[in-house]
Write an enzyme that holds these catalytic residues in place. Structure first.
Site, PDB file in Angstrom:
ATOM      1  N   LYS A  58     -10.261  12.870   8.595  1.00 60.01           N
ATOM      2  CA  LYS A  58      -9.572  11.970   9.848  1.00 60.01           C
ATOM      3  C   LYS A  58      -9.326  13.487  10.513  1.00 60.01           C
ATOM      4  O   LYS A  58      -9.460  14.959   9.848  1.00 60.01           O
ATOM      5  CB  LYS A  58      -7.912  11.863   9.941  1.00 60.01           C
ATOM      6  CG  LYS A  58      -8.139  10.022   8.642  1.00 60.01           C
ATOM      7  CD  LYS A  58      -6.643  10.690   8.913  1.00 60.01           C
ATOM      8  CE  LYS A  58      -6.844   8.841   8.277  1.00 60.01           C
ATOM      9  NZ  LYS A  58      -7.085   7.257   9.271  1.00 60.01           N
ATOM     10  N   ASP A  83     -12.494   7.096   4.083  1.00 57.37           N
ATOM     11  CA  ASP A  83     -11.145   6.740   4.631  1.00 57.37           C
ATOM     12  C   ASP A  83     -10.052   5.236   4.545  1.00 57.37           C
ATOM     13  O   ASP A  83      -9.884   5.163   5.181  1.00 57.37           O
ATOM     14  CB  ASP A  83     -11.113   7.578   5.535  1.00 57.37           C
ATOM     15  CG  ASP A  83      -9.612   7.363   7.118  1.00 57.37           C
ATOM     16  OD1 ASP A  83      -8.944   7.500   6.552  1.00 57.37           O
ATOM     17  OD2 ASP A  83      -9.943   7.781   7.696  1.00 57.37           O
ATOM     18  N   ARG A 132      -7.762  -0.664   1.017  1.00 60.27           N
ATOM     19  CA  ARG A 132      -8.716  -1.410   0.174  1.00 60.27           C
ATOM     20  C   ARG A 132      -8.427  -1.157  -1.526  1.00 60.27           C
ATOM     21  O   ARG A 132      -8.691  -2.007  -1.918  1.00 60.27           O
ATOM     22  CB  ARG A 132      -9.710  -2.302   1.304  1.00 60.27           C
ATOM     23  CG  ARG A 132     -10.416  -1.112   1.244  1.00 60.27           C
ATOM     24  CD  ARG A 132     -11.499  -1.655   2.615  1.00 60.27           C
ATOM     25  NE  ARG A 132     -11.147  -0.840   3.662  1.00 60.27           N
ATOM     26  CZ  ARG A 132     -11.228  -1.304   5.083  1.00 60.27           C
ATOM     27  NH1 ARG A 132     -12.658  -1.774   5.063  1.00 60.27           N
ATOM     28  NH2 ARG A 132     -11.419  -1.434   6.231  1.00 60.27           N
ATOM     29  N   LYS A 163       0.973  -1.126   0.105  1.00 58.61           N
ATOM     30  CA  LYS A 163      -0.199   0.376  -0.141  1.00 58.61           C
ATOM     31  C   LYS A 163       0.745   1.018   0.018  1.00 58.61           C
ATOM     32  O   LYS A 163       1.617   1.728   0.832  1.00 58.61           O
ATOM     33  CB  LYS A 163      -0.742  -0.193   1.424  1.00 58.61           C
ATOM     34  CG  LYS A 163      -1.769   1.057   1.615  1.00 58.61           C
ATOM     35  CD  LYS A 163      -2.677   1.145   2.043  1.00 58.61           C
ATOM     36  CE  LYS A 163      -3.092   2.639   2.766  1.00 58.61           C
ATOM     37  NZ  LYS A 163      -3.901   2.454   3.611  1.00 58.61           N
ATOM     38  N   GLU A 178      -9.824   3.335   2.362  1.00 58.44           N
ATOM     39  CA  GLU A 178      -9.196   3.725   0.543  1.00 58.44           C
ATOM     40  C   GLU A 178      -7.920   2.782   0.111  1.00 58.44           C
ATOM     41  O   GLU A 178      -7.483   2.382  -0.322  1.00 58.44           O
ATOM     42  CB  GLU A 178      -8.383   5.816   0.462  1.00 58.44           C
ATOM     43  CG  GLU A 178      -7.028   4.937   1.015  1.00 58.44           C
ATOM     44  CD  GLU A 178      -6.652   5.470   2.585  1.00 58.44           C
ATOM     45  OE1 GLU A 178      -7.926   5.324   3.286  1.00 58.44           O
ATOM     46  OE2 GLU A 178      -5.218   4.572   2.757  1.00 58.44           O
TER      47      GLU A 178
HETATM   48  N1  BES Z   1      -4.511   4.247   7.034  1.00 61.89           N
HETATM   49  C1  BES Z   1      -5.353   4.232   7.329  1.00 61.89           C
HETATM   50  C2  BES Z   1      -5.370   2.586   8.762  1.00 61.89           C
HETATM   51  C3  BES Z   1      -4.280   3.732   9.390  1.00 61.89           C
HETATM   52  C4  BES Z   1      -5.108   4.441  11.250  1.00 61.89           C
HETATM   53  C5  BES Z   1      -2.757   3.735  10.085  1.00 61.89           C
HETATM   54  C6  BES Z   1      -4.685   4.949  12.313  1.00 61.89           C
HETATM   55  C7  BES Z   1      -2.484   3.240  11.424  1.00 61.89           C
HETATM   56  C8  BES Z   1      -3.018   4.552  12.295  1.00 61.89           C
HETATM   57  C9  BES Z   1      -6.279   3.164   6.855  1.00 61.89           C
HETATM   58  O1  BES Z   1      -6.191   4.021   5.253  1.00 61.89           O
HETATM   59  C10 BES Z   1      -7.851   4.009   7.467  1.00 61.89           C
HETATM   60  O2  BES Z   1      -8.019   5.039   7.569  1.00 61.89           O
HETATM   61  N2  BES Z   1      -8.531   3.405   7.879  1.00 61.89           N
HETATM   62  C11 BES Z   1      -9.790   3.394   8.870  1.00 61.89           C
HETATM   63  C12 BES Z   1     -11.550   2.401   7.696  1.00 61.89           C
HETATM   64  C13 BES Z   1     -12.133   2.755   8.609  1.00 61.89           C
HETATM   65  C14 BES Z   1     -12.858   4.014   7.597  1.00 61.89           C
HETATM   66  C15 BES Z   1     -13.345   1.789   8.758  1.00 61.89           C
HETATM   67  C16 BES Z   1      -9.595   3.336   9.943  1.00 61.89           C
HETATM   68  O3  BES Z   1      -8.652   2.365  10.263  1.00 61.89           O
HETATM   69  O4  BES Z   1      -9.987   3.286  10.692  1.00 61.89           O
HETATM   70 ZN    ZN Z   2      -4.681   4.955   5.171  1.00 59.88          ZN
HETATM   71 MN    MN Z   3      -7.794   6.449   5.365  1.00 58.70          MN
END
Ligand code: BES
Ligand code: ZN
Ligand code: MN
Length: 497
Positions: free
Chosen positions: A263, A333, A337, A251, A335
């Site tokens: 965020k 968010d 996947r 990724k 994204e």
């Molecule tokens: N890059 C983030 C995951 C992440 C969050 C990694 C905090 C490390 C620390 C990913 O793109 C994301 O935002 N995932 C969301 C998914 C949710 C919207 C289902 C998440 O984990 O909040």
């Molecule tokens: Zn991300």
């Molecule tokens: Mn994200």
């Protein structure tokens, strides 16, 4: 930093010139009469060097010893984890004096994994980030001698570890760079530097090619950013052309604002690390180029920013992935996947023997496993076992997570084939279930490195994980494969030295 492997008994270590000499001492006493052995025995006897892993004692300019400072440190059972703890502890002991020339010596014979652990931990402890700190002091440690009882016997392990260090540091470097110094185009340029004209080839696709391939999901994430997306294809050929490759998918979100599903501001800077999966693939290729194992590997990196502008993807938008599945984007968010699914579809054209994707995918994985172990999801028992074992061996550990079909039920959508999120519960697993829908008929594993790829707080910085795990896995796999012709082996050994 330059590493050198030497045969050094304790008497020989005493005459090794160094700013600091670190003696890794297991609980087996040597009984010898040389100066270092006697100091060691004395410290043990006096209780100044308990047998507990990581306990240390320092000496300044001891008589009959060439090094300016000596740190004796306990490695207990000598297992890789203990060696790592001991080296990191010893560094804390000498850290204040900033040694230029360092000698790290095993007081007793060490096995291959202990040798690897010593080299990797030494590099880890001395790494300094400077790319955007031009005035900062660069890494002070310039030269490291690793002393072992039999250098010839430790050579392979040492060369493997040196290659891993090169890969880990490449990954750290790119992980640490801020997003304006690590755009998708810059990542692609970094990937091109890995191409060596023989074993490693690099190809970079841009927005036009991606549109033509029908990667509508990947393109949708990129559409809110001024930075053009890049799709990086790396190929390492170390085995016969026809041999099915292992495909690594990383990724490469160079910054994740969350998009319209924005965020919160606190700690959003850390979303520059959202390309650490990509960095781990680049680092793995760096190590492959140095080590030249007999295996074929493909690296795929979808890279873009997740940003907001008038063109940005909106919650509820339906996009069409490369394999034709439509996806309702309920949360912009989620994204990672969305870019990985198209890369997984692209992976099918290589008829891979295994596909492993590596991604800072979910905050839920951080909640589940913290920063110690990466989340491991696998559709194949053998692949899961091999990755778990590689993680233990390299001290770059992971933990198996489930993939029961029930976890995928929440991804149902009224407006598309699948939604990109399910409920809050089991978020790391539902993300993996989403990816699994795009995996072809080959062994697949997914490593969620959201908790392990970087550290927060005062030690904020990329860890270079899981390069150690991946390279260990690939070396093991190459070792298990039929041997390359003798001529090829010989030349690879020469250039690795
Ligand atoms: N890059 C983030 C995951 C992440 C969050 C990694 C905090 C490390 C620390 C990913 O793109 C994301 O935002 N995932 C969301 C998914 C949710 C919207 C289902 C998440 O984990 O909040
Ligand atoms: Zn991300
Ligand atoms: Mn994200």
């Amino acid at each position: 930093m330059d590493f050198q492997l030497k045969t050094l008994s304790l008497p020989q270590a005493a005459s090794e010139k160094a700013d600091a000499l670190i003696v890794l001492a297991s609980n087996a006493a040597t009984g010898a009469k040389d100066a270092l052995s006697q100091i060691l025995a004395g410290a043990r006897k006096a209780g100044d060097l308990p047998d507990k892993v990581g306990k240390w004692v320092t000496l300044y300019r001891p008589a009959q010893i060439a090094a300016q400072r000596v740190v004796l440190v306990s490695i207990g059972d000598g297992k890789p984890a203990s060696v790592r703890t001991a080296v990191l502890g010893a560094f804390a002991a000498v850290g204040g004096v900033e040694p230029k020339r360092l000698a790290v010596v095993f007081a007793q014979p060490a096995d291959a994994l202990a040798v690897r652990a010593a080299v990797i931990a030494t590099a880890d402890a001395s790494y300094v980030y400077t790319a955007t700190k031009p005035k900062a002091e660069a890494r002070t440690v310039k030269h490291v001698v690793l002393g072992v009882a039999d250098a010839a016997a430790a050579r392979t392990a040492f060369d493997e570890a040196s290659a891993m260090v090169a890969g880990i540091e490449f990954a750290k470097e790119w992980g640490n760079r801020p997003a304006n110094h690590a755009t998708p185009s810059m990542l692609a340029d970094a990937a091109k530097t890995l191409a060596d004209g023989t074993r490693i080839k690099c190809e970079v696709l841009g927005p036009k090619e991606i549109a033509k391939l029908g990667m509508g999901s990947f393109a949708a994430v990129a559409q809110g950013s001024a930075e053009p997306l890049r799709f990086i294809v790396l190929r390492y050929q170390g085995a016969a052309k026809g041999e099915a490759p292992v495909v690594l998918v990383g990724k490469g979100i160079t910054f994740d604002t969350g998009g319209v599903s924005l965020k919160p501001a606190a700690e959003m800077d850390e979303m520059k690390f959202d390309m650490c999966g990509a960095a781990s693939v680049l680092g793995t290729f760096k190590a492959l180029g140095q080590l030249k194992p007999a295996i074929n590997v493909v690296g795929l990196i979808p890279s873009c920013e997740n940003m907001n502008d008038g063109h940005a993807l909106k919650p509820g938008d339906v996009v069409t992935s490369m394999d034709g599945q439509t996806i309702e984007v309920l949360n912009t968010d989620a994204e990672g996947r969305l870019i990985l699914c198209d890369a997984l579809t692209y992976a099918k054209r290589f008829a891979p023997s295994a596909v492993i994707d590596i991604a800072t995918l979910t905050g839920a994985c951080v909640v589940a496993l913290g920063g110690v172990r990466s989340g491991l999801f696998a559709s194949d028992e053998a692949l899961a076992g091999a990755l778990m074992a590689a993680g233990e061996q390299s001290q770059d550990r992971c933990w198996r997570m489930p993939l029961d079909d029930e976890y995928g039920e929440g991804l149902k959508s009224n407006f598309a084939d699948v939604a990109n999120i399910a409920g809050r519960a089991g978020g790391a697993v539902t993300a993996a279930k989403f990816l699994q829908r795009f995996v072809g008929d080959f062994p697949w594993a997914h490593l969620d490195i959201a908790g392990t790829a970087w550290k927060s707080g005062s030690a904020k910085g990329s860890t270079g994980r899981p390069v150690g795990l991946l390279v260990t896995y690939l070396i093991d796999r190459a070792g298990a494969a039929p041997k390359a012709p003798a001529a090829a082996r010989k030349s690879s050994r020469q250039s690795a030295a």
